[in-house]
Motif scaffolding. Structure first.
Motif, mmCIF file in Angstrom:
data_model
loop_
_atom_site.group_PDB
_atom_site.id
_atom_site.type_symbol
_atom_site.label_atom_id
_atom_site.label_comp_id
_atom_site.label_asym_id
_atom_site.label_seq_id
_atom_site.Cartn_x
_atom_site.Cartn_y
_atom_site.Cartn_z
ATOM 1 N N ALA A 233 0.841 -1.205 0.000
ATOM 2 C CA ALA A 233 0.000 0.000 0.000
ATOM 3 C C ALA A 233 0.875 1.253 0.000
ATOM 4 O O ALA A 233 0.604 2.214 -0.727
ATOM 5 N N LEU A 234 1.954 1.240 0.789
ATOM 6 C CA LEU A 234 2.855 2.404 0.831
ATOM 7 C C LEU A 234 3.539 2.592 -0.512
ATOM 8 O O LEU A 234 3.703 3.719 -0.983
ATOM 9 N N ALA A 235 3.920 1.482 -1.148
ATOM 10 C CA ALA A 235 4.586 1.568 -2.446
ATOM 11 C C ALA A 235 3.646 2.137 -3.503
ATOM 12 O O ALA A 235 4.080 2.799 -4.445
ATOM 13 N N SER A 236 2.341 1.899 -3.336
ATOM 14 C CA SER A 236 1.364 2.405 -4.312
ATOM 15 C C SER A 236 1.243 3.932 -4.234
ATOM 16 O O SER A 236 0.858 4.581 -5.198
ATOM 17 N N GLY A 237 1.570 4.503 -3.084
ATOM 18 C CA GLY A 237 1.464 5.949 -2.909
ATOM 19 C C GLY A 237 0.032 6.431 -2.750
ATOM 20 O O GLY A 237 -0.225 7.639 -2.698
ATOM 21 N N ASP A 238 -0.916 5.494 -2.677
ATOM 22 C CA ASP A 238 -2.335 5.865 -2.605
ATOM 23 C C ASP A 238 -2.801 5.820 -1.145
ATOM 24 O O ASP A 238 -2.878 4.742 -0.552
ATOM 25 N N PRO A 239 -3.145 6.990 -0.566
ATOM 26 C CA PRO A 239 -3.527 6.999 0.851
ATOM 27 C C PRO A 239 -4.740 6.117 1.147
ATOM 28 O O PRO A 239 -4.843 5.567 2.247
ATOM 29 N N ALA A 240 -5.640 5.937 0.163
ATOM 30 C CA ALA A 240 -6.825 5.094 0.401
ATOM 31 C C ALA A 240 -6.393 3.640 0.629
ATOM 32 O O ALA A 240 -6.966 2.935 1.466
ATOM 33 N N GLN A 241 -5.351 3.212 -0.132
ATOM 34 C CA GLN A 241 -4.862 1.833 0.058
ATOM 35 C C GLN A 241 -4.172 1.678 1.408
ATOM 36 O O GLN A 241 -4.312 0.651 2.077
ATOM 37 N N VAL A 242 -3.432 2.720 1.821
ATOM 38 C CA VAL A 242 -2.782 2.677 3.142
ATOM 39 C C VAL A 242 -3.861 2.636 4.230
ATOM 40 O O VAL A 242 -3.790 1.840 5.173
ATOM 41 N N ALA A 243 -4.885 3.470 4.069
ATOM 42 C CA ALA A 243 -5.959 3.542 5.074
ATOM 43 C C ALA A 243 -6.634 2.190 5.259
ATOM 44 O O ALA A 243 -6.991 1.807 6.373
ATOM 45 N N ALA A 244 -6.791 1.461 4.150
ATOM 46 C CA ALA A 244 -7.518 0.186 4.199
ATOM 47 C C ALA A 244 -6.774 -0.886 4.993
ATOM 48 O O ALA A 244 -7.391 -1.838 5.471
ATOM 49 N N VAL A 245 -5.456 -0.730 5.149
ATOM 50 C CA VAL A 245 -4.691 -1.781 5.842
ATOM 51 C C VAL A 245 -4.037 -1.286 7.141
ATOM 52 O O VAL A 245 -3.185 -1.968 7.708
ATOM 53 N N LEU A 246 -4.436 -0.091 7.625
ATOM 54 C CA LEU A 246 -3.950 0.355 8.935
ATOM 55 C C LEU A 246 -4.376 -0.680 9.967
ATOM 56 O O LEU A 246 -5.531 -1.134 9.947
ATOM 57 N N GLY A 247 -3.497 -1.062 10.861
ATOM 58 C CA GLY A 247 -3.885 -2.074 11.853
ATOM 59 C C GLY A 247 -2.940 -2.095 13.029
ATOM 60 O O GLY A 247 -1.741 -1.845 12.888
ATOM 61 N N ASN A 248 -3.486 -2.371 14.209
ATOM 62 C CA ASN A 248 -2.707 -2.334 15.433
ATOM 63 C C ASN A 248 -3.244 -3.380 16.409
ATOM 64 O O ASN A 248 -4.369 -3.254 16.894
ATOM 65 N N ASP A 249 -2.443 -4.401 16.707
ATOM 66 C CA ASP A 249 -2.874 -5.430 17.662
ATOM 67 C C ASP A 249 -3.139 -4.862 19.054
ATOM 68 O O ASP A 249 -3.856 -5.476 19.848
ATOM 69 N N LEU A 250 -2.512 -3.721 19.377
ATOM 70 C CA LEU A 250 -2.733 -3.138 20.711
ATOM 71 C C LEU A 250 -4.054 -2.378 20.802
ATOM 72 O O LEU A 250 -4.485 -2.010 21.897
ATOM 73 N N GLN A 251 -4.697 -2.153 19.652
ATOM 74 C CA GLN A 251 -5.914 -1.320 19.673
ATOM 75 C C GLN A 251 -7.024 -1.891 20.569
ATOM 76 O O GLN A 251 -7.594 -1.144 21.366
ATOM 77 N N PRO A 252 -7.340 -3.207 20.488
ATOM 78 C CA PRO A 252 -8.392 -3.716 21.378
ATOM 79 C C PRO A 252 -8.040 -3.536 22.856
ATOM 80 O O PRO A 252 -8.931 -3.278 23.680
ATOM 81 N N ALA A 253 -6.744 -3.635 23.184
ATOM 82 C CA ALA A 253 -6.329 -3.461 24.585
ATOM 83 C C ALA A 253 -6.464 -2.000 25.012
ATOM 84 O O ALA A 253 -6.944 -1.706 26.116
ATOM 85 N N ALA A 254 -6.068 -1.077 24.132
ATOM 86 C CA ALA A 254 -6.202 0.351 24.460
ATOM 87 C C ALA A 254 -7.672 0.717 24.616
ATOM 88 O O ALA A 254 -8.053 1.449 25.542
ATOM 89 N N ILE A 255 -8.530 0.173 23.739
ATOM 90 C CA ILE A 255 -9.966 0.464 23.815
ATOM 91 C C ILE A 255 -10.573 -0.171 25.069
ATOM 92 O O ILE A 255 -11.443 0.412 25.714
ATOM 93 N N SER A 256 -10.075 -1.341 25.435
ATOM 94 C CA SER A 256 -10.568 -1.993 26.651
ATOM 95 C C SER A 256 -10.285 -1.114 27.875
ATOM 96 O O SER A 256 -11.116 -1.005 28.772
ATOM 97 N N ALA B 115 -12.367 11.048 7.314
ATOM 98 C CA ALA B 115 -11.047 10.404 7.220
ATOM 99 C C ALA B 115 -11.177 9.100 6.434
ATOM 100 O O ALA B 115 -12.225 8.447 6.455
ATOM 101 N N LEU B 116 -10.084 8.728 5.732
ATOM 102 C CA LEU B 116 -10.090 7.493 4.951
ATOM 103 C C LEU B 116 -9.984 6.262 5.846
ATOM 104 O O LEU B 116 -10.457 5.181 5.506
ATOM 105 N N GLY B 117 -9.327 6.435 6.988
ATOM 106 C CA GLY B 117 -9.132 5.321 7.913
ATOM 107 C C GLY B 117 -8.572 5.852 9.210
ATOM 108 O O GLY B 117 -8.105 6.996 9.278
ATOM 109 N N GLY B 118 -8.622 5.024 10.253
ATOM 110 C CA GLY B 118 -8.102 5.470 11.543
ATOM 111 C C GLY B 118 -7.550 4.308 12.325
ATOM 112 O O GLY B 118 -7.921 3.150 12.103
ATOM 113 N N VAL B 119 -6.641 4.634 13.252
ATOM 114 C CA VAL B 119 -6.012 3.587 14.061
ATOM 115 C C VAL B 119 -5.531 4.225 15.364
ATOM 116 O O VAL B 119 -5.157 5.403 15.382
#
Ligand code: C5P
Length: 312
Positions: free
Chosen positions: A214-237, A254-258
């Motif tokens: 996604a980063l190589a594509s240079g397209d922010p929409a593609q980057v947004a689609a694959v943003l991910g963080n295993d710590l997110q459920p713990a932070a939200i908890s 926003a196109l995506g959030g993390v």
């Protein structure tokens, strides 16, 4: 051996050090040393602390504003200065002043940025002939994120997050950062993830290769689609309101959030600078965060931005 260079060293040095977002953060199992193996994509953004270092009679660290920043022996900038003095056998006491922009305990490696700034600043102040690799080795002993704070840009981090390889990602990414009331303790968020994994199977991010493509594509929409963080459920908890912040950011356009790192800062990726301005304005009025910042990346690692013989 670390030697000093022949030229006269300055008496005051100003260093800027950038915050980071984790575009991808895969967390492995707890290791015997208390750390977790990570596969992460770090991305430095132009939200930065400015650190001024000056030769002085004794070591001191002052932060402006001071709210929540560790003082005394716990401040990572002070730790870094003392560690470099010990390792190099050069240099004397320094007065360190930190103009803080990076949220404290916000998941954006603000403490690590200050440590990186202190390493770069002291090396300049003391005229040390020391390479970035050697500084990174000292930095890794201070905190897992310090080597990346020295490097900046966009990079894959493995091990504790301290083994880096750069990622070519020249297209700028435009972000809105939602800063929360209060912070989250990084060890507490990792411990919450370990706990969640014993009682349920929180979602895990996919392979890092998807983010690299996604980063190589240079397209922010593609980057947004694959943003991910295993710590997110713990932070939200630990801070359930973060779910509302993420939702508000997405409905603002926003196109995506993390969640950034261990949180609680939420990073929202936007299509361009103009869109980020609009998302920031709407999110600021949503009542789901303390304040918002607009930022873009990749930004450079810790670097000297000014020096002189007297303070001005
Ligand atoms: O290295 P640093 O001091 O920033 O890490 C803070 C804490 O975060 C560690 O003591 C550990 O509890 C947790 N951590 C982890 N695995 C990592 C990085 C940090 O468990 N790779």
């Amino acid at each position: 051996m670390i030697t000093t260079t022949a030229h006269r060293a300055p008496a005051v040095v100003r260093v800027r050090a950038s915050a980071k977002i984790n575009l991808h953060l895969a967390v492995g199992d707890l290791r015997p040393d208390g750390y977790h193996d990570l596969v992460t994509v770090f991305h430095a953004v132009d939200l930065a602390d400015e650190v001024t270092l000056q030769t002085a009679e004794r070591h001191s660290v002052r932060t402006v504003p001071a709210d929540g920043v560790p003082v005394g022996a716990k401040n990572l900038a002070g730790v870094a200065a003392r560690m470099l003095a010990r390792r190099s056998g050069a240099g004397g006491p320094v007065a360190i002043e930190i103009a803080k922009q990076i949220p404290v305990a916000g998941g954006m490696a603000g403490g690590s940025a200050d440590a990186a700034a202190a390493l770069v600043g002291c090396a300049a102040l003391w005229g040390l002939d020391i390479g970035r690799g050697e500084l990174a080795e000292i930095g890794a002993a201070i905190g897992a994120d310090v080597p990346f704070a020295l490097t900046g840009g966009t990079a894959v981090g493995t091990g504790r997050g301290d083994r880096l390889s750069p990622v070519l990602a020249r297209t700028p990414l435009h972000w809105v950062l939602a800063l929360a009331d209060g912070g989250l303790s990084t060890p507490a968020v990792f411990a919450e993830l370990d706990r969640l994994r014993t009682v349920s199977a929180p979602p895990r991010v996919g392979a890092v290769t998807r983010m690299l493509a996604a980063l190589a594509s240079g397209d922010p929409a593609q980057v947004a689609a694959v943003l991910g963080n295993d710590l997110q459920p713990a932070a939200i908890s630990l801070q359930p309101g973060l779910r509302r912040t993420l939702r508000a950011g997405l409905s603002a356009g926003a196109l995506g959030g993390v969640v950034s790192g261990s949180g609680p800062t939420v990073a929202l990726l936007c299509a361009d600078a103009e869109s980020a301005g609009g998302v920031a304005a709407e999110l600021a009025g949503s009542g789901t965060c303390r304040t918002v910042r607009v930022a873009s990346g990749p930004a450079p690692g810790a670097r000297v931005v000014g020096s002189g013989s007297v303070r001005h």
